[in-house]
Write an enzyme that holds these catalytic residues in place. Sequence first.
Site, short mmCIF file in Angstrom:
data_model
loop_
_atom_site.label_atom_id
_atom_site.label_comp_id
_atom_site.label_asym_id
_atom_site.label_seq_id
_atom_site.Cartn_x
_atom_site.Cartn_y
_atom_site.Cartn_z
N ASN A 210 38.24 40.55 -104.78
CA ASN A 210 38.59 39.42 -105.73
C ASN A 210 37.28 38.83 -106.10
OD1 ASN A 210 38.54 36.87 -104.08
ND2 ASN A 210 40.12 37.93 -103.07
N ALA A 275 39.65 29.88 -99.07
CA ALA A 275 39.27 31.37 -99.28
C ALA A 275 40.36 32.13 -100.10
CB ALA A 275 39.09 31.89 -97.87
N LYS A 289 33.39 59.12 -98.04
CA LYS A 289 33.57 58.69 -99.50
C LYS A 289 34.72 59.65 -100.00
CE LYS A 289 31.61 58.54 -103.96
NZ LYS A 289 30.69 58.66 -104.66
N PRO A 306 47.96 40.15 -92.34
CA PRO A 306 48.72 39.02 -91.93
C PRO A 306 48.36 37.63 -92.67
CG PRO A 306 46.56 39.54 -90.69
CD PRO A 306 46.92 40.68 -91.64
N PHE A 325 45.43 26.07 -100.39
CA PHE A 325 45.13 26.30 -101.72
C PHE A 325 46.36 27.30 -102.38
CE2 PHE A 325 41.16 24.58 -103.88
CZ PHE A 325 40.78 24.04 -102.68
N LYS A 339 54.66 27.84 -100.91
CA LYS A 339 53.62 28.08 -99.91
C LYS A 339 53.27 26.48 -99.03
CE LYS A 339 51.30 31.42 -102.88
NZ LYS A 339 50.20 31.66 -103.70
N LYS A 343 53.86 27.77 -95.14
CA LYS A 343 52.51 27.67 -94.26
C LYS A 343 52.41 26.77 -93.46
CE LYS A 343 50.60 30.75 -97.80
NZ LYS A 343 49.82 32.04 -97.66
O1 PMT Z 1 35.54 30.45 -104.65
P1 PMT Z 1 35.84 29.92 -106.19
O2 PMT Z 1 35.04 31.06 -107.07
O3 PMT Z 1 35.18 28.64 -106.31
O4 PMT Z 1 37.29 29.97 -106.68
C1 PMT Z 1 38.16 29.09 -106.09
C2 PMT Z 1 39.28 29.61 -105.75
C3 PMT Z 1 40.14 30.10 -107.07
C4 PMT Z 1 39.35 30.88 -104.94
C5 PMT Z 1 40.08 28.55 -104.80
O5 PMT Z 1 40.20 27.30 -105.78
C6 PMT Z 1 41.56 29.00 -104.57
O6 PMT Z 1 42.70 29.03 -105.18
N1 PMT Z 1 41.69 29.68 -103.34
C7 PMT Z 1 43.12 30.20 -102.59
C8 PMT Z 1 43.15 31.65 -103.24
C9 PMT Z 1 44.35 32.45 -102.49
O7 PMT Z 1 44.44 33.22 -101.77
O8 PMT Z 1 45.60 31.77 -103.07
P2 PMT Z 1 47.04 32.23 -102.47
O9 PMT Z 1 47.96 31.45 -103.41
O10 PMT Z 1 47.02 33.73 -102.54
O11 PMT Z 1 47.14 31.88 -100.91
C10 PMT Z 1 47.58 30.57 -100.76
C11 PMT Z 1 47.10 29.95 -99.40
O12 PMT Z 1 47.13 30.96 -98.32
C12 PMT Z 1 45.45 29.81 -99.44
O13 PMT Z 1 45.02 28.70 -98.77
C13 PMT Z 1 44.87 31.18 -98.96
O14 PMT Z 1 43.56 30.95 -98.21
C14 PMT Z 1 45.93 31.50 -97.79
N2 PMT Z 1 46.26 33.02 -97.35
C15 PMT Z 1 46.42 33.83 -98.43
C16 PMT Z 1 46.66 35.15 -98.24
C17 PMT Z 1 46.62 35.72 -96.86
N3 PMT Z 1 46.86 36.60 -96.50
N4 PMT Z 1 46.43 34.68 -95.79
C18 PMT Z 1 46.16 33.55 -96.16
O15 PMT Z 1 45.63 32.19 -95.19
#
Ligand code: PMT
Length: 402
Positions: A210, A275, A289, A306, A325, A339, A343
């Site tokens: 992404n 992240a 490939k 996970p 986030f 979330k 979480k």
């Molecule tokens: O890096 P930039 O370009 O500055 O952009 C910032 C951002 C858009 C990446 C940031 O602001 C943001 O929104 N980060 C969270 C992105 C994300 O994965 O969101 P989510 O709604 O899918 O996940 C919710 C939370 O669970 C997040 O804290 C994520 O880190 C976490 N997660 C998600 C999936 C996964 N398999 N494991 C996780 O821990």
Amino acid sequence: MSLQGKHIVLGVTGGIAAYKSCVLASRLRKAGAVVHVIMTEHATRFVAPLTFETLTNQPVVSDLFARPSTWEVEHIALAKAADLFVIAPATANILAKMACGIADDMLSTTVLDTRAPVLAAPAMNTNMWTAEATQRNVETLRARGVHFVGPEGGFLACGDEGPGRMSEPETIFAAIKDLLREKRDLTGLRVLVTAGGTRERLDPVRYLGNESSGKMGFALAEAARARGAQVQLICGMTTAAEPAGIPIRRVDATRDLYEAMTELAPQADIVIQAAAPADYRFETEYPQKLKKQEGAPLTLTLVENPDVAAAVGRLKQPGQTLVGFAAETQALAENAAKKLDRKNLDLIVANDVTQPGAGFGVDTNIVTLITRDRSDQLPLLSKAEVAERILDRVMELRGQGE
Ligand code: PMT
């Protein structure tokens, strides 16, 4: 943080890294600081005082030119004028003198006299740095409130490899700015921040990823560090410039992030997960490939990764604050609130990544801070300002806010 009008005393001791202090002096002056350089006699053998005088537009005080009649007055004046005292490079010798309170030249006398915060940037041979005597001196100085930046590892001028290289001027500059900030409410706290996107590999040349640049996570790490925290970053793929002086552990896939986080998160007081980890990975990662199959569709199966934040939530420690986030494209508040619970987070930062000026890649963000009892919608702000607001809310949740 502006350095305009701040008086910084820069003590330069005798090491090859003294040439880097010229860059530091110039950087500080360009940022508006008044830089007073004190050189030890040995330092003047590496760099001429005239170089610093030209860069700072201030007279350089060095032992070579010390005038005994004005000595006393001059060192007291400088010690009092200092908003910050920086020693770069700091040799094993000056650290030993400072630890013992020896005042036998202009620099050691002034640093003993000052009540300003002191920042030391050590530079020496690896064996000298790791020697018990030096390490004890560093411990003593830390216990007295002396701040340290570096040393870094790498190739040293003497040909050895290991810790002992002075931090780069930009890293020292960042540490100076942090120390001169007034708000240091995160002092003593360990903050773990994730940034960037993970990569799920299909074959040696293709991956699922992404557009996370790392900017949001980096802004958080920098703000936390500036407020006094001990910060560790865990980063996937990023395109933004890395913050100077913050340790970074690099990860590739979501499963690597999971490993790093389940190892490091339990030791942190505050965990902030900015992240963007991939929720899915390819069922098969091909060692070669994948060849194009003319005219035939290619079907790939994705399997679930996970949920790292949920795992960290299950490992939540007493007194720990967990922040996640939510990157949404619809039903922002509703999806984010789910979330928050799923979480086991204390705070979720919801951003609608379809809004102009918000989300991936840009320098700004539009976020809503959601906790179990409250929701605060913030306007369009720089990511640096968003980071400050998130930390303010975290400190409020920890009962230490304003
Ligand atoms: O890096 P930039 O370009 O500055 O952009 C910032 C951002 C858009 C990446 C940031 O602001 C943001 O929104 N980060 C969270 C992105 C994300 O994965 O969101 P989510 O709604 O899918 O996940 C919710 C939370 O669970 C997040 O804290 C994520 O880190 C976490 N997660 C998600 C999936 C996964 N398999 N494991 C996780 O821990």
